[in-house]
Design an enzyme around this catalytic site. Structure first.
Site, PDB file in Angstrom:
ATOM      1  N   LEU A  52       0.847  -1.198   0.000  1.00  0.00           N
ATOM      2  CA  LEU A  52       0.000   0.000   0.000  1.00  0.00           C
ATOM      3  C   LEU A  52       0.879   1.244   0.000  1.00  0.00           C
ATOM      4  O   LEU A  52       0.977   1.972   0.985  1.00  0.00           O
ATOM      5  CB  LEU A  52      -0.922   0.007   1.227  1.00  0.00           C
ATOM      6  CG  LEU A  52      -2.171  -0.851   1.135  1.00  0.00           C
ATOM      7  CD1 LEU A  52      -3.026  -0.705   2.373  1.00  0.00           C
ATOM      8  CD2 LEU A  52      -2.987  -0.523  -0.101  1.00  0.00           C
ATOM      9  N   HIS A  53       1.546   1.468  -1.100  1.00  0.00           N
ATOM     10  CA  HIS A  53       2.409   2.623  -1.261  1.00  0.00           C
ATOM     11  C   HIS A  53       1.961   3.406  -2.484  1.00  0.00           C
ATOM     12  O   HIS A  53       1.505   2.829  -3.464  1.00  0.00           O
ATOM     13  CB  HIS A  53       3.873   2.186  -1.418  1.00  0.00           C
ATOM     14  CG  HIS A  53       4.372   1.424  -0.234  1.00  0.00           C
ATOM     15  ND1 HIS A  53       4.719   2.046   0.942  1.00  0.00           N
ATOM     16  CD2 HIS A  53       4.543   0.108  -0.018  1.00  0.00           C
ATOM     17  CE1 HIS A  53       5.098   1.139   1.818  1.00  0.00           C
ATOM     18  NE2 HIS A  53       4.993  -0.050   1.262  1.00  0.00           N
ATOM     19  N   ALA A  54       2.099   4.711  -2.440  1.00  0.00           N
ATOM     20  CA  ALA A  54       1.833   5.627  -3.546  1.00  0.00           C
ATOM     21  C   ALA A  54       0.473   5.398  -4.208  1.00  0.00           C
ATOM     22  O   ALA A  54      -0.553   5.628  -3.586  1.00  0.00           O
ATOM     23  CB  ALA A  54       2.978   5.591  -4.553  1.00  0.00           C
TER      24      ALA A  54
END
Length: 88
Positions: free
Chosen positions: A14-16
């Site tokens: 769950l990044h960017a």
């Protein structure tokens, strides 16, 4: 209130962009929505909160939804995590 534990299956966690899509999805609902990982609980409608969890691929998160539209919100969020995040 309903809770569900899910595994982040996409290749970057769950990044960017996946985090932004997750927050946009949660923000569509009136219910209070939280994500918990390793004892840290954050507002799922906050990009900074979600990013602060540092969720990596194959890690579990607990989704907590409480409110008037909790059933449909949980269904949509789980569908996003399990089926759509790896399409980004």
């Amino acid at each position: 209130m309903i809770t569900k534990t899910v595994v982040i299956k996409n290749s970057i966690g769950l990044h960017a962009r996946p985090a932004a899509l997750f927050v946009r999805t949660c923000s569509k609902y009136r219910s209070e929505i939280f994500v918990e990982k390793d004892g840290n609980k954050v507002n799922a409608k906050s990009i900074m909160g979600i990013m602060s969890l540092g969720v990596c691929p194959d890690e579990e998160i607990k989704i907590i939804v409480d409110g008037i539209d909790e059933d449909v919100a949980m269904k949509d969020i789980v569908d996003l995590v399990e089926n759509k995040l790896d399409q980004l």
